[in-house]
Design an enzyme around this catalytic site. Structure first.
Site, PDB file in Angstrom:
ATOM      1  N   PHE A 119       0.798  -1.229   0.119  1.00 21.31           N
ATOM      2  CA  PHE A 119       0.114  -0.041  -0.144  1.00 21.31           C
ATOM      3  C   PHE A 119       0.988   1.241   0.126  1.00 21.31           C
ATOM      4  O   PHE A 119       0.335   2.396  -0.337  1.00 21.31           O
ATOM      5  CB  PHE A 119      -0.963   0.295   1.313  1.00 21.31           C
ATOM      6  CG  PHE A 119      -0.628   0.622   2.717  1.00 21.31           C
ATOM      7  CD1 PHE A 119       0.505   0.054   3.221  1.00 21.31           C
ATOM      8  CD2 PHE A 119      -0.808   1.985   2.508  1.00 21.31           C
ATOM      9  CE1 PHE A 119       0.851   0.732   4.527  1.00 21.31           C
ATOM     10  CE2 PHE A 119      -0.353   2.683   4.018  1.00 21.31           C
ATOM     11  CZ  PHE A 119       0.752   1.993   4.664  1.00 21.31           C
ATOM     12  N   LYS A 120       1.990   1.326   0.267  1.00 18.78           N
ATOM     13  CA  LYS A 120       2.980   2.284   0.309  1.00 18.78           C
ATOM     14  C   LYS A 120       2.924   3.052  -0.904  1.00 18.78           C
ATOM     15  O   LYS A 120       3.284   4.173  -0.894  1.00 18.78           O
ATOM     16  CB  LYS A 120       4.355   2.064   1.078  1.00 18.78           C
ATOM     17  CG  LYS A 120       4.057   1.586   2.356  1.00 18.78           C
ATOM     18  CD  LYS A 120       5.436   1.691   3.090  1.00 18.78           C
ATOM     19  CE  LYS A 120       5.251   1.185   4.619  1.00 18.78           C
ATOM     20  NZ  LYS A 120       4.677   0.060   4.908  1.00 18.78           N
ATOM     21  N   ASP A 121       2.877   2.422  -2.092  1.00 19.63           N
ATOM     22  CA  ASP A 121       2.876   3.122  -3.444  1.00 19.63           C
ATOM     23  C   ASP A 121       1.748   4.102  -3.506  1.00 19.63           C
ATOM     24  O   ASP A 121       1.865   5.088  -4.184  1.00 19.63           O
ATOM     25  CB  ASP A 121       2.456   1.938  -4.602  1.00 19.63           C
ATOM     26  CG  ASP A 121       3.713   0.939  -4.882  1.00 19.63           C
ATOM     27  OD1 ASP A 121       4.940   1.499  -4.559  1.00 19.63           O
ATOM     28  OD2 ASP A 121       3.608  -0.151  -4.945  1.00 19.63           O
ATOM     29  N   MET A 124       3.325   7.066  -2.186  1.00 20.07           N
ATOM     30  CA  MET A 124       5.019   7.363  -2.192  1.00 20.07           C
ATOM     31  C   MET A 124       4.857   7.627  -3.866  1.00 20.07           C
ATOM     32  O   MET A 124       5.754   8.682  -4.416  1.00 20.07           O
ATOM     33  CB  MET A 124       5.812   6.112  -2.424  1.00 20.07           C
ATOM     34  CG  MET A 124       7.221   6.422  -2.156  1.00 20.07           C
ATOM     35  SD  MET A 124       7.599   7.178  -0.297  1.00 20.07           S
ATOM     36  CE  MET A 124       7.735   5.699   0.702  1.00 20.07           C
TER      37      MET A 124
END
Ligand SMILES: *Cc1c(COP(=O)(O)O)cnc(C)c1O
Length: 475
Positions: A119-121, A124
């Site tokens: 989920f960090k995409d 980011m």
């Protein structure tokens, strides 16, 4: 919109001024001076929007120092089905964060369809485009220095690769990441990405980053920047998918929805809190932790007692192996009525390795007003949840999402849909899925040969001098 520090001793700044920094100079975290409010009519208008339009509608209320047309273009090029391409065949990639119905009233919200399968995409990728835009505008460059045990580093590299004015120096513990994570990072051939495998553990990498950041002269001279989880823009970007998920499982704004969030640094669930404060009808925010359960302990007892890295366990949901939830201060700031003096008093204990207890002054009783509840899982729970989800719904989930689902089931209520945030695709944590199911999870076809691609990285001793020399040589 101006941004203020939770500790109240730094000047208020605009969004672009806090974008590239980390902590406020007084050691606090930046928060919007007030939360923009979305009315019932606003929500109705937002209900049918595409992800990119929804993101623009929300972010434009938080970012007013980037011209509207520019912000719109940045958001439009970030949230495309080409970037978030790894939806399951049964899901619609054009939704960017598609939902998957498990059974009546129980859903997955897939946040992991971006380039690094976590989920960090979601945040980011936006950060990469915002950085490039803001740096170009002021004619500056930055060298991002970070330490990673897996997910954050790869998300940062895939967001910053090929971006003008940005170089990335990412430290990771040599031979300690999974084969998939290593291949994901080290196969990048972009000139502006530098992978440094440190002969040590994650904490050694972290210590090197801290030492460089504490050297003010070196930091200024080499324009050292960070993309860590306390960055406000990351929280802001994450607010959007709570709205998207809410609209996907409701027909009217009169309905309430609960979300279950696999948590470590409290960044993801903090965005849920912000969405709720902006007027999204959220009933419960379920904070799900693994064996590293500082947050579960707080929401059950009112005592916040961060642990040391030596006390942090290595678990089968490694991206949640955190014992000091860096974004938690944002929630406490709201809980104490934005009284920065109280925040300073509480964190004067935490920053010295201590703990605080919110029972005595009656503050803990107020937590319920924010819908936050918690639970935790252990390895056996996660394995069982992965097996149950497969048997019952025919869906393979990863260990982090399993933690979320396990705790979600403890808080279900009739007539309140429960949305579990899927924070990683199972292909990213193959070994754990094999342990649970005896078979490998499906992997997106385009990543099938990932581990055999040529890798590009430098090995380094755990030495501050060595990383400083390396940066000096490269820039
Ligand atoms: C980072 C991460 C988490 C934890 O998110 P926080 O914002 O730190 O609470 C959970 N699951 C996965 C897969 C992650 O990469």
């Amino acid at each position: 919109m101006r941004y203020i520090s939770t500790r109240g001793q730094s000047p208020a700044l605009n969004f672009s001024e806090i974008l590239l920094g980390g902590l406020a100079p007084d050691g606090g975290l930046y928060m919007p001076e007030q939360y923009p409010q979305f009315s019932d009519a606003d929500l109705s208008a937002m209900r049918q929007m595409s992800y990119a339009d929804l993101a623009y509608t929300i972010l434009s209320r938080l970012i007013d120092d980037i011209p509207a047309a520019d912000l719109k273009a940045i958001v439009a090029k970030t949230y495309t089905p080409e970037v978030y391409a790894y939806a399951r065949p049964s899901q619609n990639a054009t939704d960017i964060t598609p939902t998957l119905k498990l059974e009546d009233g129980l859903y997955l919200l897939s946040l992991s369809n971006g380039p690094t399968l976590a989920f960090k995409d979601m945040a980011m990728q936006l950060l990469g485009n915002l950085f490039e835009y803001v740096l170009a505008k002021v004619g500056q460059t930055t060298n991002i220095l970070g330490a990673t045990s897996g997910d954050t580093g790869s998300a940062a590299e895939y967001a910053m690769r090929g971006k003008k004015g940005i170089s990335v120096f990412m430290l990771s513990p040599h031979k300690k990441m999974s084969r998939f994570q290593t291949a994901q990072m080290f196969s990048l051939q972009d000139d502006n990405i530098h992978n440094i495998a440190v002969k040590g553990v994650f904490d050694d990498c972290q210590d090197m980053v801290k030492a460089v950041s504490n050297d003010a002269e070196f930091k200024a001279k080499h324009k050292i920047g960070a993309v860590n989880s306390i960055n406000w823009a990351r929280v802001a970007a994450q607010v959007v998918y709570y709205f998207k998920g809410y609209f996907a499982v409701t027909k009217s704004n009169a309905e309430l929805v609960s979300f279950a969030v696999p948590s470590g640094n409290f960044g993801n669930v903090c965005a849920g809190h912000v969405a709720r404060m902006m007027g999204l009808p959220i009933k419960k925010l379920v904070v799900a932790t693994n064996e590293n359960d500082v947050l579960d302990e707080f929401f059950k007892t009112g005592v916040y007692a961060p642990r040391t890295s030596a006390q942090t366990l290595h678990t089968s949901s490694p991206s949640m192996d955190i014992s000091k939830a860096s974004n938690f201060e944002r929630f406490v700031f709201d809980l104490v009525g934005r009284d920065s003096e109280q925040v300073r008093a509480l964190w004067s204990k935490v920053d010295q390795g201590g703990a605080f207890d919110l029972n005595a002054n009656g503050l803990f009783a107020k937590v319920a007003n924010y819908g936050l509840v918690s639970g935790s899982s252990n390895h056996a729970n996660r394995m069982q949840t992965i097996r149950d989800a497969y048997a019952k719904y025919g869906v393979t989930i990863d260990t982090h999402t399993a933690d979320g689902l396990k705790v979600a089931l403890e808080y279900r209520e009739t007539n309140v849909p429960m949305v579990v945030l899927e924070t990683a695709l199972p292909a990213k944590f193959e070994d754990a899925v094999v342990e649970a199911l005896g078979q490998k999870p499906e992997r997106p076809a385009s990543l099938s040969g990932l581990e055999s691609l040529p890798q590009r990285f430098d090995v380094m001793d755990a030495s501050v001098q060595a990383i400083k020399q390396y940066i000096t040589d490269k820039v």
